[in-house]
Design an enzyme around this catalytic site. Structure first.
Site, PDB file in Angstrom:
ATOM      1  N   HIS A 252       0.852  -1.192   0.000  1.00  0.00           N
ATOM      2  CA  HIS A 252       0.000   0.000   0.000  1.00  0.00           C
ATOM      3  C   HIS A 252       0.888   1.241   0.000  1.00  0.00           C
ATOM      4  CE1 HIS A 252      -3.412   2.520   0.587  1.00  0.00           C
ATOM      5  NE2 HIS A 252      -3.762   2.226   1.820  1.00  0.00           N
TER       6      HIS A 252
ATOM      7  N   HIS B 228      -2.450  -2.155  -9.690  1.00  0.00           N
ATOM      8  CA  HIS B 228      -3.445  -1.507  -8.829  1.00  0.00           C
ATOM      9  C   HIS B 228      -4.730  -2.336  -8.834  1.00  0.00           C
ATOM     10  CE1 HIS B 228      -5.859   1.679  -6.990  1.00  0.00           C
ATOM     11  NE2 HIS B 228      -4.721   2.228  -6.671  1.00  0.00           N
TER      12      HIS B 228
ATOM     13  N   ASP C 265       2.838   5.375  -6.626  1.00  0.00           N
ATOM     14  CA  ASP C 265       4.110   5.256  -5.891  1.00  0.00           C
ATOM     15  C   ASP C 265       5.322   5.108  -6.795  1.00  0.00           C
ATOM     16  OD1 ASP C 265       2.102   3.473  -3.677  1.00  0.00           O
ATOM     17  OD2 ASP C 265       3.142   5.328  -3.168  1.00  0.00           O
TER      18      ASP C 265
HETATM   19  C1  SDX Z   1      -1.447   2.213  -3.294  1.00  0.00           C
HETATM   20  O1  SDX Z   1      -6.202   0.937  -3.308  1.00  0.00           O
HETATM   21  C2  SDX Z   1      -5.696   2.073  -3.509  1.00  0.00           C
HETATM   22  O2  SDX Z   1      -6.308   2.976  -4.030  1.00  0.00           O
HETATM   23  C3  SDX Z   1      -4.260   2.239  -3.062  1.00  0.00           C
HETATM   24  C4  SDX Z   1      -3.578   3.543  -3.427  1.00  0.00           C
HETATM   25  C5  SDX Z   1      -4.193   4.724  -2.693  1.00  0.00           C
HETATM   26  O3  SDX Z   1      -4.089   5.856  -3.201  1.00  0.00           O
HETATM   27  O4  SDX Z   1      -4.690   4.510  -1.564  1.00  0.00           O
HETATM   28  O5  SDX Z   1      -3.700   3.767  -4.819  1.00  0.00           O
HETATM   29  C6  SDX Z   1      -2.103   3.531  -3.049  1.00  0.00           C
HETATM   30  O6  SDX Z   1      -1.434   1.388  -2.438  1.00  0.00           O
HETATM   31  C7  SDX Z   1      -0.889   1.931  -4.671  1.00  0.00           C
HETATM   32  C8  SDX Z   1      -0.331   0.484  -4.800  1.00  0.00           C
HETATM   33  C9  SDX Z   1       1.093   0.466  -4.232  1.00  0.00           C
HETATM   34  N1  SDX Z   1       1.585  -0.914  -4.179  1.00  0.00           N
HETATM   35  C10 SDX Z   1       2.538  -1.378  -4.983  1.00  0.00           C
HETATM   36  O7  SDX Z   1       3.043  -0.715  -5.895  1.00  0.00           O
HETATM   37  C11 SDX Z   1       3.003  -2.798  -4.674  1.00  0.00           C
HETATM   38  C12 SDX Z   1       3.101  -3.603  -5.980  1.00  0.00           C
HETATM   39  N2  SDX Z   1       1.732  -3.798  -6.495  1.00  0.00           N
HETATM   40  C13 SDX Z   1       1.102  -5.064  -6.162  1.00  0.00           C
HETATM   41  O8  SDX Z   1       1.398  -5.600  -4.905  1.00  0.00           O
HETATM   42  C14 SDX Z   1      -0.377  -5.095  -6.575  1.00  0.00           C
HETATM   43  O9  SDX Z   1      -0.457  -4.610  -7.856  1.00  0.00           O
HETATM   44  C15 SDX Z   1      -1.407  -4.387  -5.712  1.00  0.00           C
HETATM   45  C16 SDX Z   1      -1.301  -4.764  -4.291  1.00  0.00           C
HETATM   46  C17 SDX Z   1      -1.267  -2.904  -5.847  1.00  0.00           C
HETATM   47  C18 SDX Z   1      -2.781  -4.777  -6.245  1.00  0.00           C
HETATM   48  O10 SDX Z   1      -2.882  -6.122  -6.031  1.00  0.00           O
HETATM   49  P1  SDX Z   1      -4.205  -6.962  -6.447  1.00  0.00           P
HETATM   50  O11 SDX Z   1      -5.267  -6.060  -6.956  1.00  0.00           O
HETATM   51  O12 SDX Z   1      -4.558  -7.852  -5.304  1.00  0.00           O
HETATM   52  O13 SDX Z   1      -3.731  -7.772  -7.663  1.00  0.00           O
HETATM   53  P2  SDX Z   1      -3.148  -9.244  -7.608  1.00  0.00           P
HETATM   54  O14 SDX Z   1      -2.086  -9.342  -6.547  1.00  0.00           O
HETATM   55  O15 SDX Z   1      -4.299 -10.184  -7.533  1.00  0.00           O
HETATM   56  O16 SDX Z   1      -2.427  -9.347  -9.034  1.00  0.00           O
HETATM   57  C19 SDX Z   1      -3.089  -9.855 -10.173  1.00  0.00           C
HETATM   58  C20 SDX Z   1      -1.960 -10.480 -10.983  1.00  0.00           C
HETATM   59  C21 SDX Z   1      -1.170 -11.530 -10.196  1.00  0.00           C
HETATM   60  O17 SDX Z   1      -0.595 -12.413 -11.137  1.00  0.00           O
HETATM   61  P3  SDX Z   1      -1.296 -13.894 -11.410  1.00  0.00           P
HETATM   62  O18 SDX Z   1      -1.432 -14.542 -10.016  1.00  0.00           O
HETATM   63  O19 SDX Z   1      -2.636 -13.577 -12.018  1.00  0.00           O
HETATM   64  O20 SDX Z   1      -0.340 -14.599 -12.299  1.00  0.00           O
HETATM   65  O21 SDX Z   1      -0.987  -9.460 -11.331  1.00  0.00           O
HETATM   66  C22 SDX Z   1       0.255  -9.768 -10.703  1.00  0.00           C
HETATM   67  C23 SDX Z   1      -0.046 -10.752  -9.575  1.00  0.00           C
HETATM   68  O22 SDX Z   1       1.097 -11.560  -9.301  1.00  0.00           O
HETATM   69  N3  SDX Z   1       0.785  -8.518 -10.183  1.00  0.00           N
HETATM   70  C24 SDX Z   1       2.045  -8.134 -10.291  1.00  0.00           C
HETATM   71  C25 SDX Z   1       2.110  -6.866  -9.706  1.00  0.00           C
HETATM   72  N4  SDX Z   1       0.905  -6.516  -9.261  1.00  0.00           N
HETATM   73  C26 SDX Z   1       0.080  -7.536  -9.558  1.00  0.00           C
HETATM   74  N5  SDX Z   1       3.128  -8.751 -10.834  1.00  0.00           N
HETATM   75  C27 SDX Z   1       4.294  -8.074 -10.777  1.00  0.00           C
HETATM   76  N6  SDX Z   1       4.417  -6.823 -10.225  1.00  0.00           N
HETATM   77  C28 SDX Z   1       3.359  -6.206  -9.692  1.00  0.00           C
HETATM   78  N7  SDX Z   1       3.497  -4.983  -9.169  1.00  0.00           N
END
Ligand code: SDX
Length: 440
Positions: free
Chosen positions: A268, A307, A363
């Site tokens: 997050h 996201h 971020d």
């Molecule tokens: C913020 O919610 C908000 O609005 C948050 C925010 C706010 O203003 O409050 O916008 C701020 O928190 C932004 C996000 C910051 N976090 C990161 O940058 C961390 C990296 N991102 C991931 O951890 C992820 O993208 C999330 C947590 C942001 C979202 O995760 P989801 O929606 O639960 O998606 P998921 O984990 O189910 O991913 C779907 C697929 C998966 O692959 P498969 O299992 O389908 O093969 O996409 C992949 C994930 O492994 N994936 C990524 C990835 N993010 C998702 N693969 C590589 N790198 C990534 N960053």
């Protein structure tokens, strides 16, 4: 048959049920009538991490993730970032309309005159180790303010709620700056009421022995825009924590501390700090392809990418990239920007990221800019928490006024054992502790 309804046929009983559709949703409680017999509890929905569950009705922030749209109270984020100050936007989030000049000046006066902290709070902060993470200090000190303002418990009094809201928006930059000064061993700097909200934050961070701190206008404007971009984002993890904890009618200091705790997580708000560590680990543009391969092999996520809602470019990331260029004109261009741009270029062309609709989020570029401004990575999430406090409080105020809301208490799907006979200790069989737990 009324058009805004859903008819559900339960194939277990061949019974049909018609439930109303409102705002694109059905009420989960309308499913409870669907039973297989008189002893059946009735249907629930099962939605781990709330992927498809609306927890509230809100009028504050609107996001269209497919189109990359973000609006606060109907105003596009791009317009607010260009035309407003952060306190002006905080007013909009809180009260629903952009303030008149008179309203804004009164709001600024109130916030400005709540930036001081009790001297006992300073002593509280002095108890932290010098190396304490600023986010830990921020969360703990916000919670400690609950002991300073007993009137904060009057959460059903609009007047007392607003008093705490103004106190919190005014004090979070002071607490953030004191966390930083504690880390670097510098004396705390008291607020300067002549300065704007953001300039005063910079004053409390960076004033040394000069008689009066003067903020660089390009840097303070860039920081103010960053505060606008981070102010609210509908029902994200930390805002959901704010609403859930606030629903027990605890005081807003404890609720904000719980929201800030959620924000600290690397998935997050903690991601901006992780992005910088990732860029430092990659080092140069040449190393980007190998790093991307490790991401695709599932070793770790690409921090600052992806996201839950945005399946397009996060509109905030575009504005932050522009802001970064303004800052670099003053501070000099960060070499990490070239690595970040190469990372984005390769990722956006790669099927792994395209298929999963992974784009840079808020971020991805903010950390590079914060570092160029002079902030250490440990401060990045605190910089996110300062403006998000206004969003958490606007959402909390909306919660407290929502007649439909009550204490949050989700259900569960129980998969544990049924009732069992008690086993006396001399009759028990050893249960091996799973290998991943340390043996005592
Ligand atoms: C913020 O919610 C908000 O609005 C948050 C925010 C706010 O203003 O409050 O916008 C701020 O928190 C932004 C996000 C910051 N976090 C990161 O940058 C961390 C990296 N991102 C991931 O951890 C992820 O993208 C999330 C947590 C942001 C979202 O995760 P989801 O929606 O639960 O998606 P998921 O984990 O189910 O991913 C779907 C697929 C998966 O692959 P498969 O299992 O389908 O093969 O996409 C992949 C994930 O492994 N994936 C990524 C990835 N993010 C998702 N693969 C590589 N790198 C990534 N960053």
């Amino acid at each position: 048959m009324p058009e805004n309804t859903l008819t559900i046929t339960d194939n277990r009983t061949n019974k049909s049920y018609t439930v109303p559709v409102e705002n694109g949703t059905i009420r989960a409680m309308d499913l409870r009538q669907i039973k297989t017999g008189p002893d059946d509890f009735g249907l629930m929905t099962y939605d781990p991490a709330y992927l498809n569950t609306a927890s509230c009705k809100s009028s504050i922030t609107y996001i269209d993730g497919d189109k990359g749209i973000l609006r606060y109270r109907g105003y596009p984020i791009e317009v607010l970032a260009e035309r407003c100050t952060f306190l002006e936007v905080a007013y909009l989030l809180m009260f629903g309309e952009l303030p008149t000049e008179k309203e804004l000046n009164s709001w600024i006066y109130d916030i400005t005159h709540h930036t001081m902290l009790h001297e006992t709070t300073k002593k509280f902060m002095e108890g932290f180790r010098y190396s304490a993470h600023p986010m830990s200090m921020f969360v703990s000190t916000i919670a400690a303010l609950s002991s300073v303002y007993p009137d904060a418990k009057l959460v059903r009094s609009p007047k007392d709620r607003m008093h705490q809201i103004v106190r919190l928006i005014g004090k979070v930059p002071s607490i953030a700056a004191m966390s930083y000064r504690h880390n670097v061993g510098f004396p705390y700097v008291y607020p300067d009421n002549d300065l704007s909200y953001t300039e005063n934050f910079m004053n409390m961070l960076w004033k040394m022995v000069e008689p009066k701190y003067v903020a660089h206008p390009a840097i303070s404007r860039a920081l103010d825009i960053l505060f606008i971009l981070h102010a609210d984002h509908e029902q994200n993890c930390s805002t959901s924590a704010m609403r859930s904890v606030g629903s027990s009618e605890t005081d807003p200091y404890l609720a904000v501390a719980s929201a800030a705790s959620a924000l600290a997580g690397p998935l997050h708000g903690g991601a901006n700090e992780e992005v910088l560590r990732m860029l430092e680990e990659i080092g140069t543009k040449d190393n980007v392809p190998a790093y991307i391969k490790r991401v695709k092999d599932g070793h770790f996520k690409l921090m600052g990418f992806g996201h839950r809602i945005y399946k397009n470019y996060d509109p905030r990331a575009k504005i932050i990239r522009w802001c970064a260029e303004q800052v670099f004109e003053v501070t000099g261009r960060s070499p990490k920007l070239d690595v970040a741009l190469e990372l984005e270029r390769i990722a956006l062309e790669d099927e792994y990221f395209i298929k999963r609709k992974l784009y840079p989020n808020v971020d991805f570029y903010s950390g590079i800019m914060y570092q160029a401004m002079g902030f250490r990575p440990e401060m990045f999430t605190v910089l996110f928490a300062i403006p998000r406090t206004a969003g958490w409080l606007a959402q909390w105020e909306e919660l407290m006024k929502d007649p439909e809301q009550k204490i949050a208490r989700p259900r569960q799907v129980y998969l544990g054992p049924g009732e069992r006979e008690f086993v006396p200790i001399d009759k028990r069989v050893p249960v091996p502790i799973p290998a991943e737990y340390p043996s005592h």
